[in-house]
Design a protein around this motif. Structure first.
Motif, PDB file in Angstrom:
ATOM      1  N   LEU A 113      -6.080   7.175   0.548  1.00  0.00           N
ATOM      2  CA  LEU A 113      -5.662   8.475   0.071  1.00  0.00           C
ATOM      3  C   LEU A 113      -6.785   9.505  -0.038  1.00  0.00           C
ATOM      4  O   LEU A 113      -6.254  10.704  -0.416  1.00  0.00           O
ATOM      5  N   LYS A 151       0.793   4.186  -2.842  1.00  0.00           N
ATOM      6  CA  LYS A 151       0.274   5.564  -2.249  1.00  0.00           C
ATOM      7  C   LYS A 151       1.470   6.394  -3.009  1.00  0.00           C
ATOM      8  O   LYS A 151       1.170   7.725  -3.398  1.00  0.00           O
ATOM      9  N   LYS A 174       0.806  -1.277  -0.035  1.00  0.00           N
ATOM     10  CA  LYS A 174      -0.278   0.030   0.127  1.00  0.00           C
ATOM     11  C   LYS A 174       0.851   1.071  -0.143  1.00  0.00           C
ATOM     12  O   LYS A 174       0.552   2.080  -0.634  1.00  0.00           O
ATOM     13  N   VAL A 214      -6.570   1.402  -0.675  1.00  0.00           N
ATOM     14  CA  VAL A 214      -5.646   2.306  -1.050  1.00  0.00           C
ATOM     15  C   VAL A 214      -6.092   3.772  -1.624  1.00  0.00           C
ATOM     16  O   VAL A 214      -5.941   4.853  -0.698  1.00  0.00           O
TER      17      VAL A 214
END
Ligand code: PSV
Ligand code: MN
Length: 417
Positions: free
Chosen positions: A383, A32, A28, A379
């Motif tokens: 975000l 990102k 992850k 993810v």
């Protein structure tokens, strides 16, 4: 995938990955940090040599292109920079500092600067390869001007593509053209701002049909070696003959520390500039697999080269809306990257060392078959962007809003700045 269902599917996938010795938190974190640059020219009306159809709401000005790139970033969270093409994106008042500031005010930054030495009448016989010094000097002036624009926009990438070549055997002296190019490129190299990188793009055909002055990665690579460490090769996925193993080119250039960046797109036949991953998602995965393997490995210069690769999209949407298509391309890059992070590298390496052909191949292709959608939804949630960006974009009504606000610009048979 419905938003509420991704959590349990994500938990199952995290367990599967752990069983393969992979750490989902690290995956992850990598996802990102992923970055994809979108091209200003992909937001305007464009076409084929037969027709450029007008799309309602397509960007008409550089500011609108930057606005559209900002929209793509808003929905994906991983597309914070925009490549510009000069003079298509030349501001009316010539104020490049203000252009950079405008981009930042919208939440994006200017990325690679792409000079254009292929559209003026003077370039009929080429630019840096032209037999006449006047045309070569005109091209050089523009290339040096683009180095200056890099300084003004805060860009550290000069992305070079040349339409130079010949159409008929005997039309020009091939060795002389090579020398003219080498001379010109070395002048440009010396004019780059400190810390800048020159990316040299190759293409084996089009618009010239007998010879192209930078036809392949080997030519670009040889010139990079002559120029110096700040010169690297740019791989456009549409610029190879059919059947060429692009991931092997990527592996070679990584291992030599000379892979500078990509122009991602996809093609069925020629340089079709279609949505990334729309024709051959497996090829895209295999390319990402090389990049991820290099980035996670310990071999230098592969590791540091992989960390600096500029991931850029170069595509043109002829019959479909621009922003949605760009979002899809960014998402397809994200998916390919995610799958490459699911490759059990230690297991594959052990199978390779054993000479286990089928075992190694199967382990790699299992990673390609991983359904990474729950992972990506997780993810995106972390975000702070929509878990399904393309569905959110379609539902937003944004296309209709810009169509109403901008109207339908006449597509003039080429790009609009
Ligand atoms: C040429 O086909 C190319 O790939 C180059 O990158 C150009 O800058 C871009 O397309 C736009 O024409
Ligand atoms: Mn390109």
């Amino acid at each position: 995938m419905a938003a509420q269902s991704h959590a349990s599917a994500y938990a199952v996938l995290a367990e599967q990955l752990a069983a393969e010795g992979l750490n989902v938190e690290q995956i992850k974190t990598a996802l990102k940090a992923q970055r994809i640059e979108t091209p200003s020219w992909g937001y305007a009306n464009s076409g084929t040599r037969f027709k450029a159809f007008s799309w309602p709401g397509a960007a008409r000005t550089t500011r609108e292109k930057l606005d559209d790139a900002a929209t793509v970033h808003k929905y994906t969270g991983i597309a914070p920079t925009v490549a510009v093409h000069i003079p298509w994106d030349k501001p009316e008042d010539g104020d490049y500092v203000a252009m950079g500031q405008y981009a930042q005010s919208q939440g994006v930054r200017i990325g690679a600067v792409n000079p254009n030495v292929f559209q003026d009448e003077a370039y009929r016989l080429g630019s840096l390869g032209h037999p006449h010094s006047a045309a070569r000097e005109m091209a050089l002036d523009h290339l040096v001007e683009c180095c200056d624009i890099m300084g003004k926009t805060g860009s550290d990438l000069l992305s070079l593509w040349f339409a130079d070549g010949t159409n008929y055997a005997g039309q020009d002296d091939l060795r002389a053209r090579k020398r003219r190019f080498e001379e010109g490129l070395s002048v440009v190299y010396k004019n780059m701002p400190a810390g800048g990188r020159m990316l040299i793009e190759y293409k084996f055909f089009e618009p010239a049909f007998y010879s192209t002055d930078i036809p392949d990665w080997g030519t670009a690579y040889a010139w990079c070696l002559k120029l110096g460490p700040q010169a690297q090769v740019l791989v456009d996925l549409g610029h190879h003959a059919h059947g060429v193993n692009i991931e092997q080119i990527v592996a070679f250039l990584l291992d030599e520390g000379r892979l500078g960046g990509f122009h991602f797109n996809n093609r069925k036949y020629a340089d079709d500039d279609l949505i990334v991953g729309s024709v051959n998602p497996y090829e895209l995965f295999l390319i990402y697999n090389e990049l991820t393997g290099a980035a996670l490995g310990t071999n230098e210069p592969s590791r540091s080269c992989a960390a600096d690769v500029a991931y850029m999209i170069d595509q043109s949407h002829n019959i479909e809306g621009k922003i949605g298509a760009m979002i899809l391309s960014v998402l397809n890059c994200q998916e390919a990257y995610a799958r490459s992070l699911c490759v059990p590298r230690a297991k594959v390496a052990a199978l390779q060392a054993d000479g286990n052909v089928l075992g190694a191949h199967h382990a790699l292709t299992e990673a390609f078959r991983t359904d990474v959608r729950p992972l990506l939804a997780q993810v995106r949630e972390e975000l702070g962007v929509p878990t399904n960006p393309i569905a959110a974009y379609f539902a937003s009504g944004h296309d209709a809003q810009i169509a109403a606000a901008r109207g339908t610009a006449t597509a003039g048979g080429g790009y609009q700045s």
